[in-house]
Design a protein around this motif. Sequence first.
Motif, PDB file in Angstrom:
ATOM      1  N   GLN A 138       0.415  -1.058  10.226  1.00 23.18           N
ATOM      2  CA  GLN A 138       0.893   0.241  10.710  1.00 23.18           C
ATOM      3  C   GLN A 138       2.390   0.251  10.939  1.00 23.18           C
ATOM      4  N   ASP A 139       2.988  -0.916  11.159  1.00 26.95           N
ATOM      5  CA  ASP A 139       4.447  -0.979  11.215  1.00 26.95           C
ATOM      6  C   ASP A 139       5.057  -0.549   9.880  1.00 26.95           C
ATOM      7  N   ALA A 140       4.300  -0.740   8.799  1.00 30.18           N
ATOM      8  CA  ALA A 140       4.773  -0.341   7.472  1.00 30.18           C
ATOM      9  C   ALA A 140       4.473   1.122   7.169  1.00 30.18           C
ATOM     10  N   GLY A 141       3.796   1.815   8.094  1.00 30.83           N
ATOM     11  CA  GLY A 141       3.541   3.242   7.903  1.00 30.83           C
ATOM     12  C   GLY A 141       2.220   3.574   7.256  1.00 30.83           C
ATOM     13  N   VAL A 142       1.300   2.621   7.221  1.00 36.73           N
ATOM     14  CA  VAL A 142      -0.010   2.843   6.608  1.00 36.73           C
ATOM     15  C   VAL A 142      -1.080   2.779   7.690  1.00 36.73           C
ATOM     16  N   VAL A 143      -2.054   3.666   7.606  1.00 35.65           N
ATOM     17  CA  VAL A 143      -3.137   3.739   8.585  1.00 35.65           C
ATOM     18  C   VAL A 143      -4.129   2.601   8.332  1.00 35.65           C
ATOM     19  N   THR A 144      -4.618   1.983   9.403  1.00 34.02           N
ATOM     20  CA  THR A 144      -5.732   1.045   9.279  1.00 34.02           C
ATOM     21  C   THR A 144      -7.005   1.736   9.745  1.00 34.02           C
ATOM     22  N   SER A 145      -8.099   1.377   9.136  1.00 32.72           N
ATOM     23  CA  SER A 145      -9.410   1.875   9.554  1.00 32.72           C
ATOM     24  C   SER A 145     -10.274   0.664   9.847  1.00 32.72           C
ATOM     25  N   THR A 146     -10.161   0.183  11.079  1.00 33.83           N
ATOM     26  CA  THR A 146     -10.904  -1.010  11.466  1.00 33.83           C
ATOM     27  C   THR A 146     -12.374  -0.786  11.175  1.00 33.83           C
ATOM     28  N   LYS A 147     -12.930  -1.633  10.295  1.00 36.44           N
ATOM     29  CA  LYS A 147     -14.230  -1.338   9.703  1.00 36.44           C
ATOM     30  C   LYS A 147     -15.315  -1.174  10.757  1.00 36.44           C
ATOM     31  N   GLY A 148     -16.041  -0.051  10.650  1.00 38.55           N
ATOM     32  CA  GLY A 148     -17.141   0.247  11.542  1.00 38.55           C
ATOM     33  C   GLY A 148     -16.935   1.491  12.382  1.00 38.55           C
TER      34      GLY A 148
ATOM     35  N   PHE B  22     -11.772  -6.049   9.268  1.00 35.97           N
ATOM     36  CA  PHE B  22     -13.210  -6.025   9.503  1.00 35.97           C
ATOM     37  C   PHE B  22     -13.523  -6.718  10.826  1.00 35.97           C
ATOM     38  N   ILE B  23     -14.317  -6.061  11.682  1.00 40.46           N
ATOM     39  CA  ILE B  23     -14.748  -6.705  12.928  1.00 40.46           C
ATOM     40  C   ILE B  23     -16.267  -6.587  13.040  1.00 40.46           C
ATOM     41  N   GLY B  24     -16.761  -6.182  14.198  1.00 34.94           N
ATOM     42  CA  GLY B  24     -18.208  -6.108  14.373  1.00 34.94           C
ATOM     43  C   GLY B  24     -18.798  -7.504  14.496  1.00 34.94           C
ATOM     44  N   PRO B  25     -20.101  -7.659  14.259  1.00 34.63           N
ATOM     45  CA  PRO B  25     -20.753  -8.972  14.437  1.00 34.63           C
ATOM     46  C   PRO B  25     -20.563  -9.879  13.227  1.00 34.63           C
ATOM     47  N   ILE B  26     -19.395  -9.810  12.573  1.00 33.09           N
ATOM     48  CA  ILE B  26     -19.161 -10.600  11.378  1.00 33.09           C
ATOM     49  C   ILE B  26     -19.193 -12.082  11.737  1.00 33.09           C
TER      50      ILE B  26
ATOM     51  N   ALA C  98       0.830  -1.207   0.000  1.00 30.20           N
ATOM     52  CA  ALA C  98       0.000   0.000   0.000  1.00 30.20           C
ATOM     53  C   ALA C  98       0.869   1.264   0.000  1.00 30.20           C
ATOM     54  N   LYS C  99       1.908   1.268   0.820  1.00 36.01           N
ATOM     55  CA  LYS C  99       2.764   2.453   0.909  1.00 36.01           C
ATOM     56  C   LYS C  99       3.458   2.725  -0.425  1.00 36.01           C
ATOM     57  N   ILE C 100       3.985   1.694  -1.060  1.00 38.98           N
ATOM     58  CA  ILE C 100       4.688   1.874  -2.335  1.00 38.98           C
ATOM     59  C   ILE C 100       3.760   2.488  -3.376  1.00 38.98           C
ATOM     60  N   LYS C 101       2.480   2.144  -3.316  1.00 37.90           N
ATOM     61  CA  LYS C 101       1.518   2.650  -4.288  1.00 37.90           C
ATOM     62  C   LYS C 101       0.856   3.961  -3.854  1.00 37.90           C
ATOM     63  N   GLY C 102       1.294   4.511  -2.735  1.00 39.58           N
ATOM     64  CA  GLY C 102       0.733   5.782  -2.299  1.00 39.58           C
ATOM     65  C   GLY C 102      -0.641   5.668  -1.684  1.00 39.58           C
ATOM     66  N   VAL C 103      -0.924   4.528  -1.072  1.00 33.11           N
ATOM     67  CA  VAL C 103      -2.199   4.321  -0.380  1.00 33.11           C
ATOM     68  C   VAL C 103      -1.990   4.638   1.094  1.00 33.11           C
ATOM     69  N   ASN C 104      -2.635   5.695   1.570  1.00 32.09           N
ATOM     70  CA  ASN C 104      -2.430   6.154   2.940  1.00 32.09           C
ATOM     71  C   ASN C 104      -3.191   5.345   3.977  1.00 32.09           C
ATOM     72  N   VAL C 105      -4.376   4.852   3.586  1.00 27.93           N
ATOM     73  CA  VAL C 105      -5.259   4.171   4.532  1.00 27.93           C
ATOM     74  C   VAL C 105      -5.785   2.891   3.898  1.00 27.93           C
ATOM     75  N   LEU C 106      -5.744   1.796   4.654  1.00 29.35           N
ATOM     76  CA  LEU C 106      -6.400   0.559   4.244  1.00 29.35           C
ATOM     77  C   LEU C 106      -7.682   0.411   5.054  1.00 29.35           C
ATOM     78  N   LEU C 107      -8.802   0.205   4.361  1.00 30.67           N
ATOM     79  CA  LEU C 107     -10.104   0.135   5.028  1.00 30.67           C
ATOM     80  C   LEU C 107     -10.324  -1.268   5.578  1.00 30.67           C
ATOM     81  N   GLY C 108      -9.715  -1.549   6.670  1.00 32.41           N
ATOM     82  CA  GLY C 108      -9.826  -2.827   7.324  1.00 32.41           C
ATOM     83  C   GLY C 108      -8.843  -2.855   8.484  1.00 32.41           C
TER      84      GLY C 108
END
Length: 609
Positions: free
Chosen positions: A80-90, A44-48, A32-42
């Motif tokens: 996040q160790d790689a420098g990309v933000v996670t957005s834990t779904k929900g 996934f948690i919740g009642p999955i 993700a970082k190499i491709k310029g992706v700042n945030v990964l949307l995951g």
Amino acid sequence: MSIRGLLGFMLAQGSWNKDLAHQRAHFMGNEAKIKGVNVLLGPFIGPIGRVVTGGRNWEGFSVDPYLSGTLVHETVSGIQDAGVVTSTKGFVVSDWGAQMSGVASALAGLDVAMPNGAGKWAGNLSLAINNGSVPESRLDDMATRVLASWYKMKQDEDFPAPGYGMPADLTKPHEVVDARNKGAKPTLFDGAAEGHVLVKNSKGALPLDSNRMKLISVFGYSAKAPNYNTPEGADNPWRFPPWTMGLQAANATEVNIGWMGNLSISYTDIAPNGTLVSGGGSGASAQSLISAPFDALISQCREDGTALSWDLESGNPDVNPTSDACIVVGNVWASEGYDRPTLRDEFTDRLIENVASQCANTVVVFHNAGVRLVDSFIDHPNVTAVIFAHLPGQESGKALVSLLYGKTNPSGRLPYTVARDEADYGRVAKPDLTLPGDQYGMFPQSDFTEGVFIDYRHFDARNITPRFEFGFGLSYTTFDYSDLSASTVSDALQPYPTGQVVEGGQEDLWDVVAVVKATITNSGKRDGKEVAQLYLGIPGENTPAKQLRGFEKPLIPAGVTATVRFELTRRDLSVWDVEAQKWLLQKGSYQVFVGRSSRDLPLVGTLTI
């Protein structure tokens, strides 16, 4: 290309391997970082997983909160160790088009509306702040929390321009930014192999002996690669294109209809056009390479001098009576947009039965994006082995053949319960649905009256015998358990935590207060990995008989003994006190169980608080 798609979430959970989950996540973050992706949307948690036929269950790690939480932790830290933000779904970010209010969303804590705020915020947010409907401090809070992640990940220091390696149209000339890392290859293979779960192995069917295999016959639509694997241009007829959404092997027309909420048609249970390495939807990723089972078997048979026959289309194939083994490869399709119609499909069941009626050594493999019932054929004497391969990613075929021939010892475990009948799951087998004209119209209501009693906790409470229990999986070796010990290691055993509030709650919730140890001996003839599982019986009314509270996966050579250690935090032992609104550590006796699965627990003891 993304490690996320190459090694699916369900595969990661089937491995029960914390180190692999972390490695997988780190490579995802690097790409993700190499491709310029700042945030990964995951992740996934919740009642999955609560609804067993849920179409998106494959995107999460497990129906069990401890297993899911542990692997989510490894995923977040790895990315996040790689420098990309996670957005834990929900949390704090809306799903696409899911923002249903303006002022109320802002006041409730929504920071970012995706893909934009059109129709809700847009210019209206400024208006709401100016007229006092939303405090200006709330806008400051939104901006602060977004920017805090940016700075915490040091994306202001050494990060490519946003979207640097993400062309808008792959079919048009563009600069190729190849983010693949050769160092990820072992993780891809190990994750695929360890995510396969062997649930039946009779008559010494597996591993296959290359010296004795003169003829192998292969059947089933999920053995071969899909007929195409290439991006579609902007003029394609799909709103949700197959390559982008992981639909190459599925019925793309159905998925596009289902995504729009059409509940009036009967959806297909399988992906009939090739092998599955991912489920469908926004959680899927486009593949740059697929090792299909059929291709890997051809290579193995060529090396061994084994004849190979196949019929990958017919539901009632002719079987060569001299076959030394027959391998049937089917799948279980699931996608974002709609839920699965059933937990089994008649076509694949009949295919298995038809082959087994003609072949005394029938091995069944499922690429499954969810729970799959097997009782229609599991006791057939000619069905000698069954493997749930889950969603193995690009190394699918290579990993399967390595397991079939014993080059790799199976070590996957079920991250869910396989029932004998769909009704055994109770009211959560299917989603709560209402059709237009009903009381809630297009807004189905789920009241969660089952509480925490889902999956194995439900089966235990109702005394229902599953076909294969949560945590179950076979190996080519055997492991013996002994020497259980459980003791407290802290004097800070007061009822409520007293620490400062930090990320995750009061900081002393995560203090280790007890330790459980056990000894495991590999009593077989092969080296292997064992998933040692710790369950606790926590005192109190309306609490499950046992709950997963630890797992370790050591590699133990044949004849060697190892010690596993489970550290228990205050949070692991606590229950939620609704009156105090705090986590309560109760005095009393906690039952301790250690073993191979949720129903194979040879070591039983007591921990006293």
